[in-house]
Scaffold this active site. Structure first.
Site, PDB file in Angstrom:
ATOM      1  N   TYR A 153       3.628   5.453   5.660  1.00 51.17           N
ATOM      2  CA  TYR A 153       3.028   5.677   4.344  1.00 51.17           C
ATOM      3  C   TYR A 153       1.972   6.783   4.410  1.00 51.17           C
ATOM      4  O   TYR A 153       0.943   6.637   5.070  1.00 51.17           O
ATOM      5  CB  TYR A 153       2.416   4.383   3.792  1.00 51.17           C
ATOM      6  CG  TYR A 153       3.409   3.235   3.627  1.00 51.17           C
ATOM      7  CD1 TYR A 153       4.780   3.462   3.658  1.00 51.17           C
ATOM      8  CD2 TYR A 153       2.973   1.935   3.440  1.00 51.17           C
ATOM      9  CE1 TYR A 153       5.695   2.429   3.521  1.00 51.17           C
ATOM     10  CE2 TYR A 153       3.880   0.888   3.295  1.00 51.17           C
ATOM     11  CZ  TYR A 153       5.241   1.146   3.342  1.00 51.17           C
ATOM     12  OH  TYR A 153       6.140   0.113   3.211  1.00 51.17           O
ATOM     13  N   THR A 206       0.815  -1.233   0.000  1.00 48.21           N
ATOM     14  CA  THR A 206       0.000   0.000   0.000  1.00 48.21           C
ATOM     15  C   THR A 206       0.841   1.273   0.000  1.00 48.21           C
ATOM     16  O   THR A 206       0.315   2.354   0.230  1.00 48.21           O
ATOM     17  CB  THR A 206      -0.909   0.041   1.252  1.00 48.21           C
ATOM     18  OG1 THR A 206      -0.061   0.118   2.421  1.00 48.21           O
ATOM     19  CG2 THR A 206      -1.815  -1.160   1.358  1.00 48.21           C
ATOM     20  N   TRP A 207       2.148   1.157  -0.250  1.00 45.15           N
ATOM     21  CA  TRP A 207       3.011   2.359  -0.211  1.00 45.15           C
ATOM     22  C   TRP A 207       2.573   3.324  -1.316  1.00 45.15           C
ATOM     23  O   TRP A 207       2.409   2.902  -2.464  1.00 45.15           O
ATOM     24  CB  TRP A 207       4.458   1.941  -0.411  1.00 45.15           C
ATOM     25  CG  TRP A 207       5.454   3.041  -0.186  1.00 45.15           C
ATOM     26  CD1 TRP A 207       5.233   4.208   0.491  1.00 45.15           C
ATOM     27  CD2 TRP A 207       6.815   3.075  -0.616  1.00 45.15           C
ATOM     28  NE1 TRP A 207       6.383   4.952   0.524  1.00 45.15           N
ATOM     29  CE2 TRP A 207       7.364   4.295  -0.145  1.00 45.15           C
ATOM     30  CE3 TRP A 207       7.635   2.204  -1.336  1.00 45.15           C
ATOM     31  CZ2 TRP A 207       8.687   4.659  -0.388  1.00 45.15           C
ATOM     32  CZ3 TRP A 207       8.954   2.564  -1.573  1.00 45.15           C
ATOM     33  CH2 TRP A 207       9.473   3.780  -1.103  1.00 45.15           C
ATOM     34  N   TYR A 261       9.543  -7.146  -0.743  1.00 45.75           N
ATOM     35  CA  TYR A 261       8.859  -5.909  -1.155  1.00 45.75           C
ATOM     36  C   TYR A 261       9.355  -5.440  -2.517  1.00 45.75           C
ATOM     37  O   TYR A 261      10.395  -5.879  -2.989  1.00 45.75           O
ATOM     38  CB  TYR A 261       8.928  -4.846  -0.064  1.00 45.75           C
ATOM     39  CG  TYR A 261      10.224  -4.108   0.205  1.00 45.75           C
ATOM     40  CD1 TYR A 261      10.784  -3.216  -0.722  1.00 45.75           C
ATOM     41  CD2 TYR A 261      10.842  -4.235   1.436  1.00 45.75           C
ATOM     42  CE1 TYR A 261      11.933  -2.504  -0.436  1.00 45.75           C
ATOM     43  CE2 TYR A 261      12.010  -3.517   1.731  1.00 45.75           C
ATOM     44  CZ  TYR A 261      12.545  -2.648   0.789  1.00 45.75           C
ATOM     45  OH  TYR A 261      13.678  -1.934   1.056  1.00 45.75           O
ATOM     46  N   ASP A 284      -0.121  -5.211   3.548  1.00 43.77           N
ATOM     47  CA  ASP A 284       1.059  -4.579   4.132  1.00 43.77           C
ATOM     48  C   ASP A 284       0.939  -3.062   4.090  1.00 43.77           C
ATOM     49  O   ASP A 284       0.712  -2.474   3.027  1.00 43.77           O
ATOM     50  CB  ASP A 284       2.321  -4.984   3.348  1.00 43.77           C
ATOM     51  CG  ASP A 284       3.564  -4.326   3.926  1.00 43.77           C
ATOM     52  OD1 ASP A 284       4.048  -4.808   4.966  1.00 43.77           O
ATOM     53  OD2 ASP A 284       4.035  -3.315   3.364  1.00 43.77           O
ATOM     54  N   GLN A 310      11.230  -8.319   6.197  1.00 43.21           N
ATOM     55  CA  GLN A 310      10.682  -7.804   4.934  1.00 43.21           C
ATOM     56  C   GLN A 310      11.784  -7.018   4.228  1.00 43.21           C
ATOM     57  O   GLN A 310      12.275  -6.026   4.757  1.00 43.21           O
ATOM     58  CB  GLN A 310       9.473  -6.907   5.210  1.00 43.21           C
ATOM     59  CG  GLN A 310       8.825  -6.423   3.919  1.00 43.21           C
ATOM     60  CD  GLN A 310       7.622  -5.503   4.147  1.00 43.21           C
ATOM     61  OE1 GLN A 310       7.660  -4.328   3.806  1.00 43.21           O
ATOM     62  NE2 GLN A 310       6.565  -6.051   4.714  1.00 43.21           N
TER      63      GLN A 310
HETATM   64  P1  NAP Z   1       5.940  -2.775  -6.484  1.00 49.57           P
HETATM   65  O1  NAP Z   1       4.890  -3.575  -5.859  1.00 49.57           O
HETATM   66  O2  NAP Z   1       7.174  -3.442  -6.986  1.00 49.57           O
HETATM   67  O3  NAP Z   1       5.360  -1.938  -7.720  1.00 49.57           O
HETATM   68  C1  NAP Z   1       4.196  -1.184  -7.648  1.00 49.57           C
HETATM   69  C2  NAP Z   1       3.927  -0.608  -9.040  1.00 49.57           C
HETATM   70  O4  NAP Z   1       3.785  -1.680  -9.968  1.00 49.57           O
HETATM   71  C3  NAP Z   1       2.652   0.204  -9.129  1.00 49.57           C
HETATM   72  O5  NAP Z   1       2.923   1.314  -9.974  1.00 49.57           O
HETATM   73  C4  NAP Z   1       1.648  -0.720  -9.783  1.00 49.57           C
HETATM   74  O6  NAP Z   1       0.717  -0.064 -10.613  1.00 49.57           O
HETATM   75  C5  NAP Z   1       2.550  -1.556 -10.652  1.00 49.57           C
HETATM   76  N1  NAP Z   1       1.983  -2.900 -10.831  1.00 49.57           N
HETATM   77  C6  NAP Z   1       1.655  -3.799  -9.873  1.00 49.57           C
HETATM   78  N2  NAP Z   1       1.150  -4.923 -10.416  1.00 49.57           N
HETATM   79  C7  NAP Z   1       1.155  -4.703 -11.761  1.00 49.57           C
HETATM   80  C8  NAP Z   1       0.740  -5.482 -12.873  1.00 49.57           C
HETATM   81  N3  NAP Z   1       0.228  -6.696 -12.723  1.00 49.57           N
HETATM   82  N4  NAP Z   1       0.879  -4.945 -14.109  1.00 49.57           N
HETATM   83  C9  NAP Z   1       1.409  -3.718 -14.301  1.00 49.57           C
HETATM   84  N5  NAP Z   1       1.817  -2.932 -13.276  1.00 49.57           N
HETATM   85  C10 NAP Z   1       1.685  -3.425 -12.025  1.00 49.57           C
HETATM   86  O7  NAP Z   1       6.447  -1.592  -5.548  1.00 49.57           O
HETATM   87  P2  NAP Z   1       6.254  -1.127  -4.036  1.00 49.57           P
HETATM   88  O8  NAP Z   1       4.948  -0.508  -3.824  1.00 49.57           O
HETATM   89  O9  NAP Z   1       7.484  -0.350  -3.717  1.00 49.57           O
HETATM   90  O10 NAP Z   1       6.387  -2.483  -3.181  1.00 49.57           O
HETATM   91  C11 NAP Z   1       5.275  -3.240  -2.789  1.00 49.57           C
HETATM   92  C12 NAP Z   1       4.936  -3.010  -1.324  1.00 49.57           C
HETATM   93  O11 NAP Z   1       6.028  -3.387  -0.483  1.00 49.57           O
HETATM   94  C13 NAP Z   1       4.726  -1.533  -0.958  1.00 49.57           C
HETATM   95  O12 NAP Z   1       3.507  -1.020  -1.443  1.00 49.57           O
HETATM   96  C14 NAP Z   1       4.872  -1.597   0.533  1.00 49.57           C
HETATM   97  O13 NAP Z   1       3.687  -2.109   1.129  1.00 49.57           O
HETATM   98  C15 NAP Z   1       6.032  -2.575   0.675  1.00 49.57           C
HETATM   99  N6  NAP Z   1       7.351  -1.892   0.760  1.00 49.57           N
HETATM  100  C16 NAP Z   1       8.053  -1.989   1.927  1.00 49.57           C
HETATM  101  C17 NAP Z   1       9.263  -1.351   2.054  1.00 49.57           C
HETATM  102  C18 NAP Z   1      10.026  -1.460   3.359  1.00 49.57           C
HETATM  103  O14 NAP Z   1      10.984  -0.695   3.571  1.00 49.57           O
HETATM  104  N7  NAP Z   1       9.653  -2.362   4.229  1.00 49.57           N
HETATM  105  C19 NAP Z   1       9.806  -0.606   0.993  1.00 49.57           C
HETATM  106  C20 NAP Z   1       9.094  -0.558  -0.193  1.00 49.57           C
HETATM  107  C21 NAP Z   1       7.879  -1.215  -0.307  1.00 49.57           C
HETATM  108  P3  NAP Z   1      -0.784   0.336 -10.160  1.00 49.57           P
HETATM  109  O15 NAP Z   1      -0.667   0.879  -8.768  1.00 49.57           O
HETATM  110  O16 NAP Z   1      -1.207   1.291 -11.185  1.00 49.57           O
HETATM  111  O17 NAP Z   1      -1.607  -0.944 -10.158  1.00 49.57           O
END
Ligand code: NAP
Length: 283
Positions: free
Chosen positions: A59, A25-26, A197, A54, A169
């Site tokens: 966030y 949900t970031w 992540y 998550d 994570q």
């Molecule tokens: P991610 O999940 O790698 O990428 C998200 C992006 O990918 C969004 O722009 C989304 O588009 C796109 N996307 C997702 N599924 C898709 C698909 N099937 N086809 C095309 N595009 C797609 O990046 P993230 O948000 O950085 O990482 C995921 C989660 O991990 C975060 O939201 C957060 O909860 C967690 N996180 C944790 C940390 C930490 O320090 N612990 C750091 C970073 C992230 P749309 O939104 O337009 O669907």
């Protein structure tokens, strides 16, 4: 597509099983124009069995937790809620207070898994003691860490009660393979799942020619290839963020994809595995 039964699960050290594919949900709750789609996506994910959600106090400075709380208000018990405390809130009473604030925003009486977002300057003993108190009070059910490298994990294991952590994570996707050398084997040895992540590198991986080529072979999308690649290991949970329902469906369908040896070799050629320890990648 069946509701929940087709999502494989992985056990936490407690023996409780969680789905291998969850939802991040970031960056949510930043633009009112996207709010409806984000909520709809989260609920569709729940329908499809992607029940691990998550979020973090960081966030949107609480706004993402509020969105999750609103979306899940009538379906709280279906979700496995993960949220995180910031390192500068990780002192003993500060952690307890931060958790209370998160619970309020999430509109719930308990967090399923509470993570230290990254290691800061507060001694780990203090945070672990706070986590233990929160578990005893029923405010959190499990606790873990995020962005801990193997040395951090070893330090944590030295702290009384530190071996009760339920996950680390970390950043993991084809372009970020450092954890395969040391952190992943270490967690596997301890029976602790790793939560990956940014499994599609925030979208940047989706135009990588090798991912597109493998995707074409299987008539799937590049996102599905990246997710299947991350999930090829046992003991790994992926938490992609998808703010559009069609992306949630696409990600869910990745569970049906098994990459072949040829696919894996092509991905290895483009994104070589590391041959020694490298500093933990973070975003
Ligand atoms: P991610 O999940 O790698 O990428 C998200 C992006 O990918 C969004 O722009 C989304 O588009 C796109 N996307 C997702 N599924 C898709 C698909 N099937 N086809 C095309 N595009 C797609 O990046 P993230 O948000 O950085 O990482 C995921 C989660 O991990 C975060 O939201 C957060 O909860 C967690 N996180 C944790 C940390 C930490 O320090 N612990 C750091 C970073 C992230 P749309 O939104 O337009 O669907």
């Amino acid at each position: 597509m069946g509701p929940t039964q087709d999502v494989p699960t992985v056990p936490l050290p407690s023996g409780e099983h969680v789905p291998v594919l969850g939802q991040g949900t970031w960056g949510w709750a930043q633009d009112p124009a996207h709010r409806g789609s984000e909520m709809q996506s989260l609920l569709l994910g729940l329908d499809l069995g992607l029940t691990l959600v998550d979020t973090a106090e960081m966030y949107g400075q609480g706004a993402a937790e509020e969105l999750v709380g609103e979306a899940l208000a009538a379906r709280r018990d279906e979700a496995f809620l993960v949220t995180k405390v910031l390192p500068y809130n990780a002192g003993h009473m500060d952690t307890v207070n931060a958790c209370e604030r998160s619970l309020k925003r999430l509109r719930t009486d308990r967090v399923d898994l509470y993570l230290l977002h990254w290691r800061g300057s507060v001694p780990l003993e203090e945070t672990v003691t706070a986590f233990e108190d929160l578990v005893r009070a029923g405010k959190i059910r499990h606790w873990g860490v995020s962005n801990f490298d193997p040395a951090d994990l070893r330090d944590l294991a030295e702290v009384p009660g530190g071996d009760a952590m339920a996950t680390d994570q970390v950043l993991y996707n084809p372009a970020r393979r450092g954890i395969e050398y040391d952190l992943l084997p270490l967690c596997r040895e301890r029976g602790v799942p790793v939560m990956a992540y940014s499994p599609v590198e925030q979208g940047r991986l989706l135009t990588a020619p090798v991912l597109e080529a493998v995707a074409r072979r299987h008539r799937v999308t590049a996102a599905q290839v990246a997710l299947a690649w991350v999930l090829r290991h046992s003991g790994v949970i992926a938490i992609p963020r998808a703010g559009r329902p069609e992306h949630v469906r696409d990600n869910h369908a990745a569970l049906a994809l098994t990459l072949t040896d040829d696919d894996l070799a092509a991905l290895d050629a483009a994104f070589p595995p590391v041959r020694g320890p490298v500093p933990l990648d973070v975003l």
